[in-house]
Design an enzyme around this catalytic site. Structure first.
Site, PDB file in Angstrom:
ATOM      1  N   GLU A  43       0.848  -1.203   0.000  1.00 45.55           N
ATOM      2  CA  GLU A  43       0.000   0.000   0.000  1.00 45.55           C
ATOM      3  C   GLU A  43       0.882   1.251   0.000  1.00 45.55           C
ATOM      4  OE1 GLU A  43      -2.177   0.282   3.656  1.00 45.55           O
ATOM      5  OE2 GLU A  43      -3.532   1.825   2.905  1.00 45.55           O
ATOM      6  N   LYS A 111      -9.397   3.727  -2.067  1.00 50.24           N
ATOM      7  CA  LYS A 111      -9.703   3.081  -0.782  1.00 50.24           C
ATOM      8  C   LYS A 111     -11.025   3.617  -0.232  1.00 50.24           C
ATOM      9  CE  LYS A 111      -7.297   1.990   3.579  1.00 50.24           C
ATOM     10  NZ  LYS A 111      -6.006   2.227   4.319  1.00 50.24           N
ATOM     11  N   CYS A 145      -5.882  -2.678   2.565  1.00 49.63           N
ATOM     12  CA  CYS A 145      -5.627  -2.712   3.998  1.00 49.63           C
ATOM     13  C   CYS A 145      -6.873  -2.741   4.888  1.00 49.63           C
ATOM     14  CB  CYS A 145      -4.723  -1.543   4.358  1.00 49.63           C
ATOM     15  SG  CYS A 145      -3.619  -1.929   5.718  1.00 49.63           S
TER      16      CYS A 145
HETATM   17  N1  LIG Z   1      -3.158   1.044   6.398  1.00 50.25           N
HETATM   18  C1  LIG Z   1      -4.225   0.536   7.028  1.00 50.25           C
HETATM   19  O1  LIG Z   1      -5.359   0.657   6.530  1.00 50.25           O
HETATM   20  C2  LIG Z   1      -3.987  -0.167   8.335  1.00 50.25           C
HETATM   21  C3  LIG Z   1      -5.197  -0.936   8.829  1.00 50.25           C
HETATM   22  C4  LIG Z   1      -4.913  -1.569  10.188  1.00 50.25           C
HETATM   23  O2  LIG Z   1      -3.798  -1.529  10.700  1.00 50.25           O
HETATM   24  C5  LIG Z   1      -6.025  -2.228  10.921  1.00 50.25           C
HETATM   25  O3  LIG Z   1      -5.749  -2.692  12.058  1.00 50.25           O
HETATM   26  O4  LIG Z   1      -7.161  -2.291  10.375  1.00 50.25           O
END
Ligand SMILES: NC(=O)CCC(=O)C(=O)O
Length: 260
Positions: A43, A111, A145
């Site tokens: 990412e 996202k 993510c």
């Molecule tokens: N970069 C992210 O979106 C991290 C997401 C994350 O750490 C979570 O616990 O959910």
């Protein structure tokens, strides 16, 4: 027919796109040399979470990172997927982009769920379109993510026919158990391959957990990286999805009269 995946689990130079592009070029060439046909990077690999400097370091989708990925995808006849810091006018997005073997950007997904614990909502705009795309003959999807914590969003992509879910991430080490369990759960409940690339290293706010992973449609981990930089190579056969969905036909047995 199988597909050779190359998952580039790399460190990211905080706020330094030029260094990250140099590193990515090297890693992508290594992945090609190992036989990678579909190459995944983490990412926002060009910038990391240096969000307050996005006015300076984010780029439009025709910028230097687009040129690099298009050149490498076409020259090496591979598919390259990742997310980058996108600028559109005065707005910034965390955008998943896929470059096909012709060097064309064949998918753009912004996202949908912004992660407050890493201040995304203070600097970024969220997207509202899905991330479905074709990998050759195979329908797949890409998300970013935090999106994996929303099973209904992942299911929306599967109802469009996706057989595989590509995930790019900067997921901290402190929550790596959630990372693994959420990805394995998405694979089992959707009877799809989950192919997930996390970063390693640290930025001023987090140490990142690695453990990039490939999970098959039965929920078996078929490849997993450690906590250092590496290129995880995994061969998958997307046709296995049909056999598992025939064995336990969840998509036939769903009750859309009761829920979406
Ligand atoms: N970069 C992210 O979106 C991290 C997401 C994350 O750490 C979570 O616990 O959910």
């Amino acid at each position: 027919m199988t597909t050779n995946l190359a998952i580039i689990q790399m460190d990211i130079a905080y706020g330094d796109p030029a260094v990250n592009r140099r590193q990515a070029r090297t890693h992508i060439k290594e992945a090609v040399a190992k036989g990678g046909e579909v190459i995944l990077l983490p990412e926002m690999w060009t910038t990391g979470y240096d969000l307050s400097r996005f006015d300076e370091i984010a780029e439009t989708l025709d910028g230097p990172t687009h040129q690099l990925l298009a050149e490498l995808a076409e020259n090496h006849q591979v598919t390259i997927a990742s997310s980058i810091a996108e600028r559109e006018g005065e707005d910034f997005y965390n955008t998943f982009v896929v470059y096909d073997k012709n060097g064309e950007c064949c998918m753009k997904y912004r996202k949908a769920h912004l992660f407050r614990l890493m201040d995304e909502e203070k600097y970024l705009k969220s997207g509202d379109q899905q991330g479905n795309f074709q990998l050759g003959e195979t329908p797949v999807a890409g998300v970013i993510c935090y999106d994996i914590r929303f099973p209904e969003w992942i299911r929306t992509h599967m109802l469009e026919g996706a057989r595989g879910l590509f995930v790019v991430a900067e997921w901290p080490k402190s929550r790596v158990a959630h990372w693994r369990n959420l990805l394995i759960s998405r694979a089992i409940e959707n009877q799809c391959f989950v192919i997930a690339c996390n970063r390693v290293g640290a930025d001023p706010n987090n140490e990142f957990g690695g453990h990039s992973i490939v999970v098959d449609p039965w929920g078996t981990v078929v490849g997993e990286a450690g906590e250092n930089e590496e290129i995880l190579m995994v061969e998958v056969d997307f046709s296995r999805v049909e056999a598992i969905r025939e064995q336990i036909p969840i998509f036939q047995d769903r009750r859309p009269d009761l829920y979406k």
